[in-house]
Scaffold this motif. Structure first.
Motif, PDB file in Angstrom:
ATOM      1  N   LEU A 178       0.834  -1.198   0.000  1.00  0.00           N
ATOM      2  CA  LEU A 178       0.000   0.000   0.000  1.00  0.00           C
ATOM      3  C   LEU A 178       0.867   1.245   0.000  1.00  0.00           C
ATOM      4  CD1 LEU A 178      -2.579  -1.118   2.717  1.00  0.00           C
ATOM      5  CD2 LEU A 178      -2.871  -1.234   0.242  1.00  0.00           C
ATOM      6  N   LEU A 179       0.319   2.321  -0.540  1.00  0.00           N
ATOM      7  CA  LEU A 179       1.040   3.598  -0.555  1.00  0.00           C
ATOM      8  C   LEU A 179       1.094   4.226   0.831  1.00  0.00           C
ATOM      9  CD1 LEU A 179      -0.285   5.237  -3.846  1.00  0.00           C
ATOM     10  CD2 LEU A 179       2.037   4.473  -3.409  1.00  0.00           C
ATOM     11  N   VAL A 180       0.109   3.952   1.670  1.00  0.00           N
ATOM     12  CA  VAL A 180       0.040   4.534   3.012  1.00  0.00           C
ATOM     13  C   VAL A 180      -0.061   3.405   4.023  1.00  0.00           C
ATOM     14  CG1 VAL A 180      -0.986   6.693   2.213  1.00  0.00           C
ATOM     15  CG2 VAL A 180      -2.470   4.795   2.843  1.00  0.00           C
ATOM     16  N   SER A 181      -0.001   3.754   5.294  1.00  0.00           N
ATOM     17  CA  SER A 181      -0.068   2.745   6.340  1.00  0.00           C
ATOM     18  C   SER A 181      -1.473   2.166   6.442  1.00  0.00           C
ATOM     19  CB  SER A 181       0.351   3.352   7.679  1.00  0.00           C
ATOM     20  OG  SER A 181      -0.550   4.371   8.061  1.00  0.00           O
ATOM     21  N   LEU A 182      -1.566   1.019   7.114  1.00  0.00           N
ATOM     22  CA  LEU A 182      -2.849   0.319   7.243  1.00  0.00           C
ATOM     23  C   LEU A 182      -3.860   1.152   8.017  1.00  0.00           C
ATOM     24  CD1 LEU A 182      -4.158  -2.441   6.566  1.00  0.00           C
ATOM     25  CD2 LEU A 182      -3.506  -3.187   8.852  1.00  0.00           C
ATOM     26  N   VAL A 183      -3.406   1.858   9.058  1.00  0.00           N
ATOM     27  CA  VAL A 183      -4.332   2.656   9.860  1.00  0.00           C
ATOM     28  C   VAL A 183      -4.884   3.824   9.046  1.00  0.00           C
ATOM     29  CG1 VAL A 183      -2.477   4.078  10.815  1.00  0.00           C
ATOM     30  CG2 VAL A 183      -4.618   3.856  12.066  1.00  0.00           C
ATOM     31  N   ASP A 228      -6.610  -9.331  11.369  1.00  0.00           N
ATOM     32  CA  ASP A 228      -7.998  -9.336  10.878  1.00  0.00           C
ATOM     33  C   ASP A 228      -8.245  -8.167   9.934  1.00  0.00           C
ATOM     34  OD1 ASP A 228      -8.515 -11.580  12.336  1.00  0.00           O
ATOM     35  OD2 ASP A 228      -9.417 -10.526  14.035  1.00  0.00           O
ATOM     36  N   LEU A 229      -7.725  -6.980  10.311  1.00  0.00           N
ATOM     37  CA  LEU A 229      -7.901  -5.811   9.445  1.00  0.00           C
ATOM     38  C   LEU A 229      -7.135  -5.978   8.140  1.00  0.00           C
ATOM     39  CD1 LEU A 229      -9.035  -3.005   9.000  1.00  0.00           C
ATOM     40  CD2 LEU A 229      -7.082  -2.059  10.225  1.00  0.00           C
ATOM     41  N   LYS A 230      -5.948  -6.588   8.192  1.00  0.00           N
ATOM     42  CA  LYS A 230      -5.182  -6.834   6.956  1.00  0.00           C
ATOM     43  C   LYS A 230      -5.977  -7.719   6.002  1.00  0.00           C
ATOM     44  CE  LYS A 230      -0.521  -6.393   8.903  1.00  0.00           C
ATOM     45  NZ  LYS A 230       0.765  -7.087   9.173  1.00  0.00           N
ATOM     46  N   ASN A 231      -6.647  -8.745   6.530  1.00  0.00           N
ATOM     47  CA  ASN A 231      -7.444  -9.624   5.674  1.00  0.00           C
ATOM     48  C   ASN A 231      -8.649  -8.888   5.098  1.00  0.00           C
ATOM     49  OD1 ASN A 231      -5.769 -11.875   6.167  1.00  0.00           O
ATOM     50  ND2 ASN A 231      -6.835 -12.317   8.085  1.00  0.00           N
ATOM     51  N   ASP A 237      -9.334  -4.997  -1.616  1.00  0.00           N
ATOM     52  CA  ASP A 237      -8.414  -4.774  -2.736  1.00  0.00           C
ATOM     53  C   ASP A 237      -8.731  -5.717  -3.890  1.00  0.00           C
ATOM     54  OD1 ASP A 237      -4.979  -5.691  -3.276  1.00  0.00           O
ATOM     55  OD2 ASP A 237      -6.197  -4.249  -4.372  1.00  0.00           O
ATOM     56  N   ILE A 238      -9.009  -6.996  -3.579  1.00  0.00           N
ATOM     57  CA  ILE A 238      -9.344  -7.967  -4.628  1.00  0.00           C
ATOM     58  C   ILE A 238     -10.622  -7.552  -5.353  1.00  0.00           C
ATOM     59  CG2 ILE A 238     -10.024 -10.367  -5.027  1.00  0.00           C
ATOM     60  CD1 ILE A 238      -8.191 -11.160  -2.738  1.00  0.00           C
ATOM     61  N   GLU A 239     -11.547  -6.955  -4.624  1.00  0.00           N
ATOM     62  CA  GLU A 239     -12.799  -6.495  -5.236  1.00  0.00           C
ATOM     63  C   GLU A 239     -12.625  -5.199  -6.010  1.00  0.00           C
ATOM     64  OE1 GLU A 239     -15.423  -6.170  -1.947  1.00  0.00           O
ATOM     65  OE2 GLU A 239     -15.598  -8.349  -1.624  1.00  0.00           O
ATOM     66  N   GLY A 240     -11.393  -4.644  -6.023  1.00  0.00           N
ATOM     67  CA  GLY A 240     -11.129  -3.440  -6.806  1.00  0.00           C
ATOM     68  C   GLY A 240     -11.650  -2.165  -6.194  1.00  0.00           C
ATOM     69  N   ARG A 241     -11.781  -2.109  -4.873  1.00  0.00           N
ATOM     70  CA  ARG A 241     -12.335  -0.922  -4.208  1.00  0.00           C
ATOM     71  C   ARG A 241     -11.282  -0.057  -3.533  1.00  0.00           C
ATOM     72  NH1 ARG A 241     -16.605  -4.429  -0.878  1.00  0.00           N
ATOM     73  NH2 ARG A 241     -17.004  -2.479   0.264  1.00  0.00           N
ATOM     74  N   LEU A 242     -10.003  -0.441  -3.669  1.00  0.00           N
ATOM     75  CA  LEU A 242      -8.924   0.322  -3.013  1.00  0.00           C
ATOM     76  C   LEU A 242      -7.799   0.647  -3.978  1.00  0.00           C
ATOM     77  CD1 LEU A 242      -8.616  -1.628   0.371  1.00  0.00           C
ATOM     78  CD2 LEU A 242      -9.903   0.453  -0.079  1.00  0.00           C
ATOM     79  N   LEU A 246      -3.115   1.616  -3.678  1.00  0.00           N
ATOM     80  CA  LEU A 246      -2.155   0.580  -4.051  1.00  0.00           C
ATOM     81  C   LEU A 246      -0.822   1.199  -4.434  1.00  0.00           C
ATOM     82  CD1 LEU A 246      -4.365  -1.875  -6.119  1.00  0.00           C
ATOM     83  CD2 LEU A 246      -3.913  -1.830  -3.677  1.00  0.00           C
ATOM     84  N   ALA A 247       0.240   0.506  -4.051  1.00  0.00           N
ATOM     85  CA  ALA A 247       1.584   0.981  -4.404  1.00  0.00           C
ATOM     86  C   ALA A 247       1.916   0.681  -5.843  1.00  0.00           C
ATOM     87  CB  ALA A 247       2.628   0.343  -3.489  1.00  0.00           C
ATOM     88  N   SER A 248       1.276  -0.325  -6.458  1.00  0.00           N
ATOM     89  CA  SER A 248       1.526  -0.670  -7.856  1.00  0.00           C
ATOM     90  C   SER A 248       0.285  -1.341  -8.416  1.00  0.00           C
ATOM     91  CB  SER A 248       2.735  -1.602  -7.996  1.00  0.00           C
ATOM     92  OG  SER A 248       2.515  -2.788  -7.272  1.00  0.00           O
ATOM     93  N   THR A 249       0.041  -1.202  -9.739  1.00  0.00           N
ATOM     94  CA  THR A 249      -1.105  -1.830 -10.388  1.00  0.00           C
ATOM     95  C   THR A 249      -0.743  -3.257 -10.780  1.00  0.00           C
ATOM     96  OG1 THR A 249      -0.373  -0.929 -12.490  1.00  0.00           O
ATOM     97  CG2 THR A 249      -1.943   0.375 -11.225  1.00  0.00           C
ATOM     98  N   ARG A 250      -1.767  -4.118 -10.854  1.00  0.00           N
ATOM     99  CA  ARG A 250      -1.538  -5.521 -11.185  1.00  0.00           C
ATOM    100  C   ARG A 250      -2.538  -5.952 -12.241  1.00  0.00           C
ATOM    101  NH1 ARG A 250      -3.492  -8.014  -6.447  1.00  0.00           N
ATOM    102  NH2 ARG A 250      -4.734  -6.123  -6.457  1.00  0.00           N
TER     103      ARG A 250
END
Length: 543
Positions: A178-183, A228-231, A237-242, A246-250
């Motif tokens: 991620l570009l920023v921290s989890l919090v 739990d929050l990471k999951n 992210d998999i659903e394309g909502r974040l 993201l630090a890089s596109t896939r």
């Protein structure tokens, strides 16, 4: 007994009868015939015992008020407010700083660090919200502990499961960078995305009270460490909502691993489309949390006890690296990098700086916006005589080197609004990340890449030009707060560069029209012609 109308002698005899212990000793120590009247006795009594009165308290005394590990926010706020009442002429800023200094790390301290309050009333209002949250949470825990559950009904239990199905978050093993921290991601999406509630966690005894998870709402681990929050974030992210975090596109969502950890922040260099040279009007020249500072201090005191560093490649400097450099110089290393898809010149390599600095004028020239900045709660020192308050910080991809022998890193730049002759300043944190070796005699630096050793040469002429501008910045009265970057402990002084006295006249001493210099306007006759001829013969030195 009323002694209002009594004589001085009676009052002097009656007054000592009310004394106890210390006062009796003081009265017995008075010399004989030293009291002439009751007023005399009263003055000596007040002079002897006025020191016992409470001393006046001042604003620095608030720094000693700290929130205990088990102390509630309400209790701390009450103690702090009571201490503020004992201080006369207490400024709002001093009260706010004292309050923040004593807060234990938690949700309220994180909120204050993210958005600094402007008044003490605002602090009180924000504190009341977190006090209510804290007390409601404790009330819920107490009710769970004291409530005795009746015998379970199997049919009722099955109906409850059918009515309220609880979906446990799927566990992942690899997480997207991620570009920023989890919090920071959680705080942005908690109000805009549908996030499942946290799983019930049994109360842990002996957990760390300095770490608080905003997702699970318990102490014991921080929000950035919450699996739990990471999951949950990974599923979004998999659903394309974040995508914006993201630090890089896939191309394939299931591909998440990269070959090496160090290559996660690197991107292939792109062809620069812009050039940033001179900024008109002058250039503006721990981690954040308390826990990061503590970790850093622990690393400082355990130098030499860590793991052995990996083998580094051999880097040497030869005479070819010093080609075109005037020997015997004291110039700094000023290079060109690629930042935000622009060739950024006037980049100062400062091995003594612990931070990477991006000056505000360069920030504006690159087309960046202040809403992209994240809060930075501390001051910076070393950019002048006074501490500098940063505007914030942001992560930008930066490329060092050219073509295949280059590396691209995601660097966190601290943005400051002060005047400087440089566009940006690269500190030792990034230099260590690149494994850079800097040679000031050769005015270049080298670092390893997968394709070999990369070499970045500094511009000696530009370095001297920037240094002269740093000396002249002090004479600019129209700018904001001006600070000169001190090179080799040399301060900018007006007397270092002599100024002409009297009127001057511009004369051309070369073939080009811009090859001119100034001479005294009062010179006449042969002396003036001889001086002009001498300047023309040595035009390479004077223009």
């Amino acid at each position: 007994m009323y002694l209002t109308d009594a004589s001085d002698a009676i009052r002097c005899k009656a007054f000592p009868t009310s004394f106890t212990k210390t006062a009796i000793k003081w009265f017995d120590s008075l010399p004989p015939r030293s009291i002439a009247s009751f007023d005399d006795l009263a003055k000596k009594f007040l002079a002897g015992f006025s020191i016992q009165k409470d001393k006046t308290k001042h604003a620095p005394s608030l720094l000693g008020i700290k929130q205990g590990d088990q102390e509630s926010l309400r209790s701390y706020m009450e103690r702090f407010n009571k201490a503020c009442l004992d201080i006369q002429n207490l400024s709002t800023e001093a009260a706010i700083m004292g309050l923040i200094n004593g807060l234990r790390e938690g949700p309220f301290s994180h909120s204050i660090s993210k958005k600094h309050p402007t008044s003490f009333n605002e602090v009180q209002e924000r504190a009341n919200k977190y006090i209510n949250m804290e007390e409601n949470s404790r009330l819920g825990e107490t009710s769970k502990t004291e409530f005795s559950y009746p015998p379970r009904d199997k049919n009722k239990k099955s109906r409850k499961k059918e009515d309220q199905p609880i979906e446990k978050p799927r566990k992942y093993h690899d997480y997207t960078p991620l570009l920023v921290s989890l919090v920071d991601v959680y705080r942005e999406v908690c109000n805009t995305e549908k996030i499942p509630p946290p799983c019930l966690i049994k109360h842990k005894r002996g957990g760390c009270r300095t770490k608080y998870c905003e997702y699970d709402r318990i102490y014991g681990h921080s929000t950035n460490e919450c699996y739990d929050l990471k999951n949950v974030i990974e599923k979004l992210d998999i659903e394309g909502r974040l995508d914006r975090f993201l630090a890089s596109t896939r191309d394939e969502p299931k591909k998440r691993r990269m070959d090496e950890e160090g290559e996660r922040a690197e991107r292939p260099p792109r062809t620069p489309e812009r050039h940033v040279h001179m900024i008109n009007g002058g250039f503006a020249g721990r981690r954040i949390s308390k826990s990061s500072y503590k970790r850093h201090l622990q690393e400082v005191y355990h130098v030499g006890e860590g793991k052995r560093s990996s083998d580094l490649p051999i880097i040497i400097f030869t005479q070819e690296d010093a080609a075109g450099i005037i020997s015997g110089h004291d110039d700094s290393v000023v290079i060109t990098i690629v930042l935000a898809n622009a060739n950024l010149h006037r980049t100062l390599v400062d091995q003594g700086s612990s931070a990477d600095i991006l000056f505000k004028s360069t920030f504006d020239k690159l087309g960046l916006q202040e809403k992209e900045l994240r809060a930075y709660s501390d001051n910076l020192f070393g950019l002048g005589d006074a501490p500098i308050r940063p505007l914030g910080y942001l992560s930008l991809h930066t490329t060092y080197g050219k073509r295949t022998r280059s590396r691209t890193l995601s660097i966190e730049y601290i943005v400051v609004d002060v005047s400087s002759a440089y566009n940006t300043l690269i500190g030792r944190t990034t230099l260590n990340q690149l494994t850079v070796v800097v040679s000031t005699p050769h005015l270049c630096m080298k670092f390893p890449t997968p394709e070999g050793i990369a070499t970045i040469k500094g511009a000696q002429k530009l370095a001297r030009h920037c240094y002269n501008e740093s000396l002249n910045l002090k004479d600019n009265p129209g700018g904001k707060e001006t600070n000169t970057i001190k090179l080799e402990r040399i301060r900018a002084r007006e007397e270092l560069r002599p100024q002409p006295k009297g009127e001057t006249k511009e004369v051309q001493i070369g073939d080009a029209q811009d090859k001119v210099t100034n001479i005294g306007a009062t010179l006449k006759g042969d002396l003036k012609e001889l001086l002009i001829q001498f300047l023309k013969d040595n035009s390479d030195l004077f223009a």
